[in-house]
Design a protein around this motif. Sequence first.
Motif, short mmCIF file in Angstrom:
data_model
loop_
_atom_site.label_atom_id
_atom_site.label_comp_id
_atom_site.label_asym_id
_atom_site.label_seq_id
_atom_site.Cartn_x
_atom_site.Cartn_y
_atom_site.Cartn_z
N GLY A 85 0.82 -1.21 0.00
CA GLY A 85 0.00 0.00 0.00
C GLY A 85 0.85 1.26 0.00
O GLY A 85 0.54 2.22 -0.71
N SER B 178 -5.26 4.61 -9.37
CA SER B 178 -5.69 4.46 -7.98
C SER B 178 -6.61 3.25 -7.83
O SER B 178 -6.48 2.46 -6.89
CB SER B 178 -6.39 5.74 -7.52
N GLN B 179 -7.54 3.09 -8.76
CA GLN B 179 -8.47 1.96 -8.72
C GLN B 179 -7.72 0.64 -8.88
O GLN B 179 -8.00 -0.33 -8.17
CB GLN B 179 -9.52 2.08 -9.84
N ARG C 167 -5.95 -0.27 -5.64
CA ARG C 167 -6.88 -0.81 -4.64
C ARG C 167 -7.30 -2.24 -4.97
O ARG C 167 -7.34 -3.11 -4.10
CB ARG C 167 -8.12 0.08 -4.53
N SER D 278 -6.53 -5.64 -2.80
CA SER D 278 -7.66 -6.48 -2.40
C SER D 278 -7.49 -7.91 -2.92
O SER D 278 -7.74 -8.88 -2.20
CB SER D 278 -8.95 -5.87 -2.91
#
Length: 166
Positions: free
Chosen positions: A52, A103-104, A107, A111
């Motif tokens: 992250g 950014s997506q 993430r 995940s």
Amino acid sequence: MKKFKVLLLVAVVTLGLNTLNAQEKIGHISTDLLISLMPETKALNAELEKLGKTYEAELKAENDAFEAKLKKYDAEAASQTDEVNQSRRAEVQNDQQSLYQASQIAREDISKKRDEKLKPILEKAKKAIDDVAKANGYKYVLETSTLVVANGTDILPLVKTKLGIQ
């Protein structure tokens, strides 16, 4: 009279089965707490935090470059032609969209990695719970968080011992 005898027999058998069921051992465990205590989960959390931070640094660098370009274009807007300004606006919108997509993707990647690496941890926890339940004669093991009253035995200490967790 014959129906009465059959009914009485059914009642006795039913009461007898209920007595047997009442003797079954029931335990409970907080799987969330168990999983959070497992060293594999702690290592996974550290790995995901590192990933992250890497993505955060990359996105910050891209955002800083975008902000610098935006300031430059704003400062030069008065001295440029309408065609150049329109082209720059389109370029800024594309850059903004690219930044959002990056950014997506970051993430989603985090995940996905979390889900992928959490699966064997969950399987190990379930197997340990199953093994402890069988070894100690528990017929049912319930999730503590869903119980209103938890009068059964908390098997968390037994499962922690099985997994070698202090």
